[in-house]
Design an enzyme around this catalytic site. Structure first.
Site, PDB file in Angstrom:
ATOM      1  N   GLY A 145      10.391 -86.732 -30.644  1.00  0.00           N
ATOM      2  CA  GLY A 145      11.081 -86.227 -31.827  1.00  0.00           C
ATOM      3  C   GLY A 145      11.338 -84.738 -31.745  1.00  0.00           C
ATOM      4  N   VAL A 163      10.192 -82.221 -33.635  1.00  0.00           N
ATOM      5  CA  VAL A 163       8.985 -81.399 -33.722  1.00  0.00           C
ATOM      6  C   VAL A 163       8.113 -81.601 -32.487  1.00  0.00           C
ATOM      7  CG1 VAL A 163       6.871 -80.962 -35.027  1.00  0.00           C
ATOM      8  CG2 VAL A 163       9.024 -81.333 -36.234  1.00  0.00           C
ATOM      9  N   ARG A 200      10.107 -98.025 -28.490  1.00  0.00           N
ATOM     10  CA  ARG A 200      11.481 -97.748 -28.052  1.00  0.00           C
ATOM     11  C   ARG A 200      11.573 -96.526 -27.144  1.00  0.00           C
ATOM     12  NH1 ARG A 200      11.519 -96.128 -33.456  1.00  0.00           N
ATOM     13  NH2 ARG A 200      12.037 -93.921 -33.815  1.00  0.00           N
ATOM     14  N   SER A 201      10.555 -95.668 -27.140  1.00  0.00           N
ATOM     15  CA  SER A 201      10.592 -94.467 -26.298  1.00  0.00           C
ATOM     16  C   SER A 201       9.717 -94.578 -25.058  1.00  0.00           C
ATOM     17  CB  SER A 201      10.152 -93.244 -27.116  1.00  0.00           C
ATOM     18  OG  SER A 201      11.051 -92.999 -28.182  1.00  0.00           O
ATOM     19  N   CYS A 206       6.469 -77.378 -44.469  1.00  0.00           N
ATOM     20  CA  CYS A 206       7.128 -76.215 -43.855  1.00  0.00           C
ATOM     21  C   CYS A 206       7.424 -75.118 -44.866  1.00  0.00           C
ATOM     22  CB  CYS A 206       8.406 -76.648 -43.144  1.00  0.00           C
ATOM     23  SG  CYS A 206       9.500 -77.688 -44.140  1.00  0.00           S
ATOM     24  N   GLN A 239      16.774 -74.770 -47.888  1.00  0.00           N
ATOM     25  CA  GLN A 239      16.190 -75.401 -46.722  1.00  0.00           C
ATOM     26  C   GLN A 239      17.219 -76.023 -45.790  1.00  0.00           C
ATOM     27  OE1 GLN A 239      12.419 -76.688 -49.467  1.00  0.00           O
ATOM     28  NE2 GLN A 239      12.550 -77.727 -47.512  1.00  0.00           N
ATOM     29  N   GLY A 252      15.150 -79.961 -41.443  1.00  0.00           N
ATOM     30  CA  GLY A 252      13.949 -80.434 -42.117  1.00  0.00           C
ATOM     31  C   GLY A 252      14.005 -81.913 -42.436  1.00  0.00           C
ATOM     32  N   HIS A 293      14.462 -72.074 -42.837  1.00  0.00           N
ATOM     33  CA  HIS A 293      14.374 -72.158 -44.293  1.00  0.00           C
ATOM     34  C   HIS A 293      14.337 -70.747 -44.875  1.00  0.00           C
ATOM     35  CE1 HIS A 293      13.890 -76.349 -43.917  1.00  0.00           C
ATOM     36  NE2 HIS A 293      12.623 -76.498 -44.256  1.00  0.00           N
TER      37      HIS A 293
END
Length: 338
Positions: free
Chosen positions: A17, A19, A44-45, A135, A162, A166, A248
């Protein structure tokens, strides 16, 4: 009990992902001492290869048995997976740092921003888990910590602006698609957000609650009080989604217990941990999302006294929501131990 070593075995849950990828980059940028790096994700990954410091690492399946020998398990795969797998990682002996909302308000799990309440990380011994805050909360408390320590804070009024990152990769793609559609004179499609995000501001992040606030807004209220260890702070928030990709921005108004001038506040902030002050209106210098993107610092500017109350201050705070708002803060928590 944690034992220091020359290098550590690290697992990243949600490695494919946005992050998770930022965690990998941050580990490399900060020279985190790694022995084994284990990348874990959903079915799936599995089998994907990710390069890290010249080594190709194959993504493995996330299971409850995947944490043997791991020192730090860094989670960024959503609350449901954290609730299912984080306790297993902790039971296997790993210090879990979780980036989801799953454990933030659990009373026996520390909610940590290293520049603000790093010593709270020691409470990981309760359940082996440390929670990473939201965050928007992280950058706010980093900016307010020096002032809170100096003169106390009675009340906070914050409005956030933001970035779409995010929400995730799909939101970035939707903003990009709307830009292209608008340029081509084609109809705009909104699937991730309930309204178009291009040329717009949506005062709606996460779901609405019975009190009229959104979950995102109440996260800022509750998490800030927990991080500061102060339930007396009055806090109200309005969270807005804007057509920015990374970074942000927040307009923060505070009422302090003791009087502090803008110059005194600026001096405190210039010496604050993790803060970079950009505050030169004469030269049109103030924090911008475009300049904060990719940076580790929390940027503060537009520092000025609130002329409507005796002990008021305004400031503008900007930070990369994927880095300080997520990946960087997670790595910094692990660094507290090493």
């Amino acid at each position: 009990m944690f034992t220091k070593k020359d290098s550590y075995n690290v697992a990243i849950v949600g490695a494919t992902g946005a992050v998770g990828g930022a965690m990998l980059q941050t580990l490399a940028r900060r020279g985190f001492p790694i022995d084994e790096l284990r990348l874990l994700a959903s079915q799936r990954s599995v089998g994907r290869t990710i390069s890290f410091q010249g080594e190709d690492i194959v993504v493995q399946l996330l299971t409850k048995d995947a944490f043997s020998g791991i020192d730090f398990a860094l989670f960024s795969a959503g609350a449901a997976r954290s609730l299912e797998f984080a306790p297993a990682a902790a039971a296997a002996g790993a210090i879990v740092v979780d980036n989801s909302s799953a454990f933030r308000m659990e009373p026996d799990i520390p909610l940590v921003v290293p520049e603000v309440n790093g010593s709270a990380a020691e409470q990981y011994i309760n359940r082996g888990i440390i929670a990473n805050p939201n965050c928007s909360t992280i950058q706010m408390v980093v900016a307010l910590k020096p002032i809170y320590d100096a003169v106390g804070i009675k009340r906070i009024v914050v409005s956030t602006y933001q970035a779409v990152s995010g929400t995730g990769a799909a939101a970035i793609a939707e903003l990009d698609a709307q830009v292209r559609a608008y340029s081509a004179g084609e109809p705009l499609r909104s699937e991730v957000y309930p309204h178009q995000i291009i040329f717009n501001c949506l005062p709606h992040i996460d779901s609405f609650l019975e009190n009229g606030y959104t979950k995102e807004e109440m996260k800022m209220v509750n998490e800030t009080r927990k991080i500061f260890g102060d339930d007396t702070i009055g806090i109200t928030a309005t969270a807005v989604r804007v057509p920015v990709v990374y970074g942000h921005s927040e307009s923060i108004n505070i009422e302090t217990f003791d009087k502090i001038s803008a110059d005194e506040a600026r001096a405190l902030l210039e010496n604050g941990a993790g803060i970079k002050v950009i505050d030169d209106p004469a030269q049109l210098r103030y924090p911008l999302a475009t300049e904060a993107a990719g940076q580790f610092e929390t940027f503060v500017g537009r520092i000025r006294e609130d002329e409507s109350i005796a002990n008021g201050l305004n400031m503008w705070v900007v930070s990369d929501n994927i880095l300080k708002g997520a990946a960087l803060n997670t790595i910094q928590i692990a660094e507290l131990f090493i």
